[in-house]
Design a protein around this motif. Structure first.
Motif, mmCIF file in Angstrom:
data_model
loop_
_atom_site.group_PDB
_atom_site.id
_atom_site.type_symbol
_atom_site.label_atom_id
_atom_site.label_comp_id
_atom_site.label_asym_id
_atom_site.label_seq_id
_atom_site.Cartn_x
_atom_site.Cartn_y
_atom_site.Cartn_z
ATOM 1 N N TRP A 76 0.798 -1.228 0.000
ATOM 2 C CA TRP A 76 0.000 0.000 0.000
ATOM 3 C C TRP A 76 0.825 1.270 0.000
ATOM 4 O O TRP A 76 0.272 2.364 0.076
ATOM 5 N N GLN A 77 2.124 1.180 -0.108
ATOM 6 C CA GLN A 77 2.947 2.387 -0.059
ATOM 7 C C GLN A 77 2.656 3.330 -1.223
ATOM 8 O O GLN A 77 2.801 4.531 -1.104
ATOM 9 N N GLY A 78 2.194 2.767 -2.345
ATOM 10 C CA GLY A 78 1.831 3.625 -3.476
ATOM 11 C C GLY A 78 0.660 4.525 -3.137
ATOM 12 O O GLY A 78 0.557 5.649 -3.623
ATOM 13 N N GLY A 79 -0.241 4.005 -2.275
ATOM 14 C CA GLY A 79 -1.378 4.818 -1.878
ATOM 15 C C GLY A 79 -0.973 5.995 -1.023
ATOM 16 O O GLY A 79 -1.660 6.996 -0.940
ATOM 17 N N VAL A 80 0.193 5.864 -0.345
ATOM 18 C CA VAL A 80 0.672 6.954 0.503
ATOM 19 C C VAL A 80 1.479 7.954 -0.303
ATOM 20 O O VAL A 80 1.314 9.159 -0.189
ATOM 21 N N THR A 81 2.368 7.418 -1.165
ATOM 22 C CA THR A 81 3.234 8.316 -1.922
ATOM 23 C C THR A 81 2.557 8.840 -3.175
ATOM 24 O O THR A 81 2.986 9.827 -3.739
ATOM 25 N N GLY A 82 1.497 8.151 -3.609
ATOM 26 C CA GLY A 82 0.767 8.623 -4.769
ATOM 27 C C GLY A 82 1.385 8.186 -6.075
ATOM 28 O O GLY A 82 2.102 8.933 -6.716
ATOM 29 N N ASP A 83 1.121 6.954 -6.476
ATOM 30 C CA ASP A 83 1.626 6.474 -7.759
ATOM 31 C C ASP A 83 0.937 7.214 -8.888
ATOM 32 O O ASP A 83 -0.289 7.200 -9.016
ATOM 33 N N GLU A 84 1.735 7.829 -9.725
ATOM 34 C CA GLU A 84 1.164 8.631 -10.812
ATOM 35 C C GLU A 84 0.317 7.790 -11.750
ATOM 36 O O GLU A 84 -0.694 8.248 -12.267
ATOM 37 N N GLU A 85 0.738 6.546 -11.970
ATOM 38 C CA GLU A 85 0.022 5.695 -12.919
ATOM 39 C C GLU A 85 -1.072 4.863 -12.261
ATOM 40 O O GLU A 85 -1.716 4.068 -12.926
ATOM 41 N N GLY A 86 -1.267 5.023 -10.965
ATOM 42 C CA GLY A 86 -2.362 4.350 -10.290
ATOM 43 C C GLY A 86 -1.996 2.975 -9.764
ATOM 44 O O GLY A 86 -0.920 2.440 -9.999
ATOM 45 N N HIS A 87 -2.940 2.405 -9.020
ATOM 46 C CA HIS A 87 -2.786 1.102 -8.405
ATOM 47 C C HIS A 87 -3.933 0.219 -8.894
ATOM 48 O O HIS A 87 -5.100 0.601 -8.821
ATOM 49 N N PHE A 88 -3.595 -0.973 -9.383
ATOM 50 C CA PHE A 88 -4.583 -1.915 -9.887
ATOM 51 C C PHE A 88 -4.495 -3.183 -9.037
ATOM 52 O O PHE A 88 -3.473 -3.866 -9.029
ATOM 53 N N LEU A 89 -5.572 -3.473 -8.309
ATOM 54 C CA LEU A 89 -5.618 -4.604 -7.395
ATOM 55 C C LEU A 89 -6.478 -5.715 -8.009
ATOM 56 O O LEU A 89 -7.699 -5.593 -8.116
ATOM 57 N N PHE A 90 -5.829 -6.794 -8.425
ATOM 58 C CA PHE A 90 -6.520 -7.947 -9.003
ATOM 59 C C PHE A 90 -6.849 -8.938 -7.887
ATOM 60 O O PHE A 90 -5.955 -9.413 -7.188
ATOM 61 N N ILE A 91 -8.127 -9.268 -7.716
ATOM 62 C CA ILE A 91 -8.532 -10.294 -6.755
ATOM 63 C C ILE A 91 -8.773 -11.577 -7.552
ATOM 64 O O ILE A 91 -9.760 -11.703 -8.284
ATOM 65 N N LEU A 163 -17.674 4.245 -11.743
ATOM 66 C CA LEU A 163 -16.611 5.036 -11.134
ATOM 67 C C LEU A 163 -15.259 4.848 -11.816
ATOM 68 O O LEU A 163 -14.317 5.584 -11.527
ATOM 69 N N VAL A 164 -15.157 3.880 -12.701
ATOM 70 C CA VAL A 164 -13.894 3.659 -13.421
ATOM 71 C C VAL A 164 -13.764 4.726 -14.501
ATOM 72 O O VAL A 164 -14.652 4.879 -15.352
ATOM 73 N N THR A 165 -12.675 5.468 -14.485
ATOM 74 C CA THR A 165 -12.478 6.533 -15.461
ATOM 75 C C THR A 165 -12.042 5.954 -16.805
ATOM 76 O O THR A 165 -11.495 4.843 -16.855
ATOM 77 N N PRO A 166 -12.260 6.685 -17.896
ATOM 78 C CA PRO A 166 -11.772 6.219 -19.200
ATOM 79 C C PRO A 166 -10.272 5.949 -19.199
ATOM 80 O O PRO A 166 -9.810 4.983 -19.825
ATOM 81 N N CYS A 167 -9.507 6.761 -18.472
ATOM 82 C CA CYS A 167 -8.058 6.566 -18.405
ATOM 83 C C CYS A 167 -7.715 5.265 -17.692
ATOM 84 O O CYS A 167 -6.837 4.507 -18.122
ATOM 85 N N GLN A 168 -8.410 5.003 -16.573
ATOM 86 C CA GLN A 168 -8.158 3.762 -15.833
ATOM 87 C C GLN A 168 -8.535 2.543 -16.678
ATOM 88 O O GLN A 168 -7.793 1.548 -16.714
#
Length: 302
Positions: A76-91, A163-168
């Protein structure tokens, strides 16, 4: 086996987490790492439940973070530092375990400045159920790939929540396209259950047919390796040919092989006499019914 490709600056890597890295999850990781996207391995995390499995994955994927904890700070460190390209969580778990993973990640998603895109890879669990199990505002995508993603030859259906953006969605589609030449975005959520019953299960149908054909070839005197090589290549070339000429119907392609009065036509007549089409339709319908009921079973047990 992973084909290691040097990192390239041509594609900015998002943070990727694959929760529940079994056969399909491992296939996605393998395919993504082998793909032309040249993703940054340091931004990919795999989670599993058993230490023995984690040990095996660490040997197979030495450049990736492997953890038994869906709440691992490294994840989850990307959620704190802010990954520019986003975080994709596959379940990537069995349907009955999806809610447990959602419970694990709930507080971390809620604490993230920008929530990850959560992607499920199982039939039956609906967007509405996932919205109940995840924090408000979480973008969700239901997906249904099949196992050939491991060799970058999968087929995948996607259904995004509003809620999923076109970019995402574009970023996710590019990731799936790297391991899945056929990626379709569906207009209605229930169509994903149909995709699961057709392309999701399709490899099992083809392997069953191939196995029967190889066994028959062996019974008629061919060595197993020779028969398997011939049947496997015939399967590959038939699919490739059909994909190259979509304007020609599958019925016409079949008829082109069936010379009137010839041996292949006689073979097709035998299959028809044994209810080939009816059997396939009933099998797919049974699979679809099971897919639709999975979410209800999970809901009933939660």
């Amino acid at each position: 086996m992973i084909h290691k490709i040097p990192r390239s600056s041509g594609y900015p890597s998002p943070r990727i987490t694959i929760a529940g890295c079994g056969v399909l999850g491992k296939g996605i990781a393998t395919g993504l790492l082998a793909s032309p996207l040249n993703l940054d391995p340091s931004k990919i995390t795999l989670t599993v439940r058993r230490e023995q499995h984690a040990h095996c994955l660490r040997e197979e994927f030495p450049g990736l973070a492997i953890t038994l904890d869906n709440g691992d700070p490294a994840l989850w460190q990307g959620g704190v530092t802010g990954d520019e390209e986003g975080h994709f969580l596959f379940i990537v778990t069995k349907p009955q375990h999806v809610q447990l993973v959602c419970a694990d990640v709930y507080p971390h998603i809620r604490a993230s400045p920008t929530p990850p895109v959560v992607i499920t890879l199982c039939p039956g669990i609906t967007i509405a159920q996932l919205q109940e199990w995840l924090p408000t505002g979480t973008p969700i995508v239901r997906s249904m790939p099949n196992t050939p993603v491991m060799v970058c030859q999968g087929a995948t259906g996607l259904f995004p929540s509003p809620l999923v953006t076109p970019c995402q969605l574009d970023t996710l589609t590019r990731m799936f396209e790297a391991i899945s030449p056929s990626v379709v975005t569906l207009a209605h959520e229930d169509q994903l259950n149909v995709v699961a019953a057709i392309s999701g299960s399709a490899p099992a149908y083809f392997y069953r047919l191939m196995d029967s054909m190889v066994a028959t070839g062996m019974s008629l005197g061919l060595p197993e390796s020779l028969a398997r090589d011939l049947i496997t290549q015939s399967c590959i070339e038939s699919g490739a040919f059909a994909r190259e000429i979509p304007s020609v119907s599958l019925a016409q392609l079949r008829n082109d092989v069936c010379v009137p009065g010839g041996s292949t036509e006689k073979a097709m007549n035998v299959l028809d006499a044994h209810g080939w089409h009816r059997g396939v339709k009933e099998a797919i319908t049974a699979s679809l019914t099971a897919n639709r009921s999975m979410g209800q079973k999970v809901k009933g047990g939660s």
